[in-house]
Design a protein around this motif. Structure first.
Motif, PDB file in Angstrom:
ATOM      1  N   ALA A  92      -7.993 -16.753   4.222  1.00 28.02           N
ATOM      2  CA  ALA A  92      -6.730 -17.141   4.843  1.00 28.02           C
ATOM      3  C   ALA A  92      -6.082 -15.943   5.512  1.00 28.02           C
ATOM      4  CB  ALA A  92      -5.788 -17.732   3.798  1.00 28.02           C
ATOM      5  N   ARG A  93      -5.377 -16.199   6.596  1.00 25.57           N
ATOM      6  CA  ARG A  93      -4.717 -15.127   7.327  1.00 25.57           C
ATOM      7  C   ARG A  93      -3.504 -14.631   6.556  1.00 25.57           C
ATOM      8  NH1 ARG A  93      -2.446 -17.286  12.582  1.00 25.57           N
ATOM      9  NH2 ARG A  93      -0.689 -17.833  11.254  1.00 25.57           N
ATOM     10  N   PRO A  94      -3.391 -13.324   6.318  1.00 24.71           N
ATOM     11  CA  PRO A  94      -2.213 -12.815   5.615  1.00 24.71           C
ATOM     12  C   PRO A  94      -0.996 -12.826   6.533  1.00 24.71           C
ATOM     13  CG  PRO A  94      -3.614 -11.008   6.308  1.00 24.71           C
ATOM     14  CD  PRO A  94      -4.357 -12.269   6.654  1.00 24.71           C
ATOM     15  N   SER A  95       0.157 -12.657   5.947  1.00 22.76           N
ATOM     16  CA  SER A  95       1.364 -12.546   6.762  1.00 22.76           C
ATOM     17  C   SER A  95       1.304 -11.271   7.589  1.00 22.76           C
ATOM     18  CB  SER A  95       2.607 -12.545   5.870  1.00 22.76           C
ATOM     19  OG  SER A  95       2.624 -11.375   5.059  1.00 22.76           O
ATOM     20  N   LEU A  96       2.117 -11.210   8.642  1.00 22.77           N
ATOM     21  CA  LEU A  96       2.069 -10.052   9.529  1.00 22.77           C
ATOM     22  C   LEU A  96       2.430  -8.750   8.813  1.00 22.77           C
ATOM     23  CD1 LEU A  96       1.476  -9.165  12.390  1.00 22.77           C
ATOM     24  CD2 LEU A  96       3.860  -9.617  12.990  1.00 22.77           C
ATOM     25  N   PRO A  97       3.508  -8.701   8.004  1.00 18.35           N
ATOM     26  CA  PRO A  97       3.776  -7.452   7.268  1.00 18.35           C
ATOM     27  C   PRO A  97       2.651  -7.076   6.310  1.00 18.35           C
ATOM     28  CG  PRO A  97       5.719  -8.862   7.287  1.00 18.35           C
ATOM     29  CD  PRO A  97       4.590  -9.683   7.808  1.00 18.35           C
ATOM     30  N   GLN A  98       2.085  -8.073   5.631  1.00 20.48           N
ATOM     31  CA  GLN A  98       0.976  -7.793   4.726  1.00 20.48           C
ATOM     32  C   GLN A  98      -0.245  -7.290   5.487  1.00 20.48           C
ATOM     33  OE1 GLN A  98      -0.264 -11.193   2.454  1.00 20.48           O
ATOM     34  NE2 GLN A  98      -1.689 -10.022   1.159  1.00 20.48           N
ATOM     35  N   TYR A  99      -0.466  -7.836   6.670  1.00 20.72           N
ATOM     36  CA  TYR A  99      -1.603  -7.414   7.494  1.00 20.72           C
ATOM     37  C   TYR A  99      -1.442  -5.958   7.924  1.00 20.72           C
ATOM     38  CZ  TYR A  99      -5.323  -7.965  10.979  1.00 20.72           C
ATOM     39  OH  TYR A  99      -6.479  -7.855  11.700  1.00 20.72           O
ATOM     40  N   VAL A 100      -0.209  -5.593   8.278  1.00 15.69           N
ATOM     41  CA  VAL A 100       0.058  -4.206   8.661  1.00 15.69           C
ATOM     42  C   VAL A 100      -0.203  -3.269   7.481  1.00 15.69           C
ATOM     43  CG1 VAL A 100       1.837  -2.587   9.418  1.00 15.69           C
ATOM     44  CG2 VAL A 100       1.706  -4.859  10.443  1.00 15.69           C
ATOM     45  N   ARG A 101       0.212  -3.670   6.297  1.00 15.23           N
ATOM     46  CA  ARG A 101      -0.021  -2.840   5.110  1.00 15.23           C
ATOM     47  C   ARG A 101      -1.522  -2.709   4.819  1.00 15.23           C
ATOM     48  NH1 ARG A 101       4.600  -5.739   3.224  1.00 15.23           N
ATOM     49  NH2 ARG A 101       3.246  -7.223   2.117  1.00 15.23           N
ATOM     50  N   GLN A 102      -2.261  -3.800   4.972  1.00 13.54           N
ATOM     51  CA  GLN A 102      -3.704  -3.736   4.757  1.00 13.54           C
ATOM     52  C   GLN A 102      -4.370  -2.793   5.756  1.00 13.54           C
ATOM     53  OE1 GLN A 102      -5.201  -7.735   4.957  1.00 13.54           O
ATOM     54  NE2 GLN A 102      -4.268  -8.380   3.025  1.00 13.54           N
ATOM     55  N   LEU A 103      -3.899  -2.851   6.984  1.00 11.58           N
ATOM     56  CA  LEU A 103      -4.471  -1.991   8.022  1.00 11.58           C
ATOM     57  C   LEU A 103      -4.169  -0.524   7.735  1.00 11.58           C
ATOM     58  CD1 LEU A 103      -6.070  -2.455  10.632  1.00 11.58           C
ATOM     59  CD2 LEU A 103      -3.904  -2.376  11.878  1.00 11.58           C
ATOM     60  N   TRP A 104      -2.957  -0.244   7.298  1.00 17.67           N
ATOM     61  CA  TRP A 104      -2.591   1.127   6.969  1.00 17.67           C
ATOM     62  C   TRP A 104      -3.406   1.635   5.776  1.00 17.67           C
ATOM     63  CZ3 TRP A 104      -0.618   5.326   8.835  1.00 17.67           C
ATOM     64  CH2 TRP A 104      -0.165   6.334   7.981  1.00 17.67           C
ATOM     65  N   ALA A 105      -3.693   0.759   4.840  1.00 19.01           N
ATOM     66  CA  ALA A 105      -4.487   1.150   3.673  1.00 19.01           C
ATOM     67  C   ALA A 105      -5.922   1.501   4.065  1.00 19.01           C
ATOM     68  CB  ALA A 105      -4.490   0.035   2.639  1.00 19.01           C
ATOM     69  N   ARG A 106      -6.391   0.987   5.194  1.00 15.72           N
ATOM     70  CA  ARG A 106      -7.755   1.289   5.655  1.00 15.72           C
ATOM     71  C   ARG A 106      -7.765   2.376   6.728  1.00 15.72           C
ATOM     72  NH1 ARG A 106      -7.146  -3.480   2.785  1.00 15.72           N
ATOM     73  NH2 ARG A 106      -9.163  -4.296   2.061  1.00 15.72           N
ATOM     74  N   ARG A 107      -6.717   3.152   6.848  1.00 16.98           N
ATOM     75  CA  ARG A 107      -6.639   4.155   7.900  1.00 16.98           C
ATOM     76  C   ARG A 107      -7.764   5.193   7.800  1.00 16.98           C
ATOM     77  NH1 ARG A 107      -2.842   4.984   4.082  1.00 16.98           N
ATOM     78  NH2 ARG A 107      -2.516   7.089   3.226  1.00 16.98           N
ATOM     79  N   HIS A 108      -8.173   5.514   6.578  1.00 18.92           N
ATOM     80  CA  HIS A 108      -9.255   6.478   6.407  1.00 18.92           C
ATOM     81  C   HIS A 108     -10.591   5.883   6.881  1.00 18.92           C
ATOM     82  CE1 HIS A 108      -6.467   9.013   4.285  1.00 18.92           C
ATOM     83  NE2 HIS A 108      -6.228   8.068   3.388  1.00 18.92           N
ATOM     84  N   PHE A 109     -10.777   4.584   6.645  1.00 19.08           N
ATOM     85  CA  PHE A 109     -11.980   3.920   7.147  1.00 19.08           C
ATOM     86  C   PHE A 109     -11.986   3.913   8.670  1.00 19.08           C
ATOM     87  CE2 PHE A 109     -13.302  -0.180   9.004  1.00 19.08           C
ATOM     88  CZ  PHE A 109     -14.678  -0.072   8.851  1.00 19.08           C
ATOM     89  N   ILE A 110     -10.837   3.651   9.280  1.00 19.91           N
ATOM     90  CA  ILE A 110     -10.746   3.621  10.739  1.00 19.91           C
ATOM     91  C   ILE A 110     -11.130   4.974  11.325  1.00 19.91           C
ATOM     92  CG2 ILE A 110      -9.155   3.365  12.677  1.00 19.91           C
ATOM     93  CD1 ILE A 110      -7.614   1.326  10.998  1.00 19.91           C
ATOM     94  N   ALA A 111     -10.586   6.051  10.735  1.00 21.02           N
ATOM     95  CA  ALA A 111     -10.889   7.391  11.235  1.00 21.02           C
ATOM     96  C   ALA A 111     -12.363   7.740  11.032  1.00 21.02           C
ATOM     97  CB  ALA A 111      -9.994   8.417  10.537  1.00 21.02           C
ATOM     98  N   ALA A 112     -12.900   7.431   9.849  1.00 25.36           N
ATOM     99  CA  ALA A 112     -14.302   7.759   9.567  1.00 25.36           C
ATOM    100  C   ALA A 112     -15.243   6.937  10.438  1.00 25.36           C
ATOM    101  CB  ALA A 112     -14.592   7.516   8.083  1.00 25.36           C
TER     102      ALA A 112
END
Length: 314
Positions: free
Chosen positions: A42-62
């Motif tokens: 299921a699609r998370p809410s927009l604020p929750q999605y932003v938090r999930q994306l920020w939590a994966r910032r190290h994956f994005i950089a790597a």
């Protein structure tokens, strides 16, 4: 005999499972909510999605760094091609446009002018091309792991930004070689790149959603981007052409000046090239650059998020 023929075959009773009533469905939903169960994918809410994306910032950089390293791993010159490719493009454009078509006339410091335009345009072009295939080209990763899918187009844009950093080192060497002095305005290159990266990431997320549903768009994008490049003042001066052709329709000047690619290219030229003056910039250029970045960045992110649960399915 007739009785045997006329006797209808015995009927067998059929057992059917009744459909669950609305009350049963409500009870099941309440039971799932009580135990913390949610719909898979299921699609998370927009604020929750932003938090999930920020939590994966190290994956994005790597992920972006790994893609950048692997890009030229099979070439003998390796990462040197990160600088050589835009330089060779600039050399070809100089021969065709600067020498043969004489677009360098009336443009001071034409070589720095051209190289800056080519490098900044390449950043946008490569980001959008990579963004188009961000989801459709990584379906194995999308289907195997659970993570916010916006990480993919953002990481590809970050990869192109890292590649631009190599090109910027070559650009500074070219500026110094052609007598362009370093000035305090070079610091303006930082906010220009931040705004351009935001714009590129937003458009890339839009194209990633299009490409996930219609992969054929990846075949169309090179033609669209080539046309966009020719009207963005990469090889020629928009200000010089508009002043030399006063008979153009009245809508041409504002459209060319408001072109987001041209806005970021001219801002970078203004920041780095001493002979490129503020009078050559369109009115309210910083407002235009910020507006395009916010419109594409926020709009593209929301547009991509709305289809989050559909990526990798079908």
């Amino acid at each position: 005999m007739s009785q045997v023929l006329d006797t209808p075959p015995p009927t067998t009773a059929r057992t059917t499972t009744p459909a669950p009533a609305d009350a049963d469905l409500a009870d099941l939903a309440a039971l799932a909510a009580r135990h913390g169960l949610t719909v898979s994918g299921a699609r998370p809410s927009l604020p929750q999605y932003v938090r999930q994306l920020w939590a994966r910032r190290h994956f994005i950089a790597a992920f972006s760094t790994a893609k950048l390293t692997a890009q030229y791993s099979q070439a003998k010159l390796g990462q040197v091609w990160q600088v050589m490719t835009p330089l060779l493009n600039a050399a070809v454009y100089y021969l065709i446009f600067g020498v043969l078509l004489q677009t360098k006339k009336g443009v001071p410091d034409y070589v720095p002018f051209l190289v800056t335009g080519v490098f900044i345009w390449t950043f946008t072009q490569s980001s959008l091309l990579a963004g188009t295939r961000a989801v459709s080209g990584n379906l194995g990763l999308v289907r195997a792991l659970h993570f916010p899918r916006a990480a993919l187009p953002i990481s590809f844009c970050l990869q192109q930004l890292q590649q631009l950093m190599f090109s910027m080192a070559a650009l500074i060497a070219i500026l110094l070689a052609f007598g362009v002095p370093p000035t305090a305005s070079w610091v303006l290159a930082i906010p220009v790149l931040v705004l351009q990266f935001t714009f590129n990431a937003g458009v890339s997320m839009m194209l990633a959603r299009f490409g996930a549903k219609t992969p054929d768009i990846a075949q169309l994008m090179p033609f669209v981007l080539r046309t966009w490049m020719y009207v963005s003042g990469v090889m020629w001066s928009i200000e010089h052409v508009l002043s030399a052709h006063t008979d153009l329709p009245s809508w041409v000047a504002p459209v060319l000046q408001a072109n987001p690619a041209a806005v970021y290219i001219d801002l970078m030229r203004f920041a780095l090239i001493d002979s490129f003056h503020a009078s050559q910039l369109p009115p309210h250029v910083w407002l235009l650059a910020t507006g395009w970045a916010l419109l594409a960045g926020v709009g593209g992110f929301i547009y991509f998020w709305k289809a989050e649960e559909t990526y990798g399915r079908g």
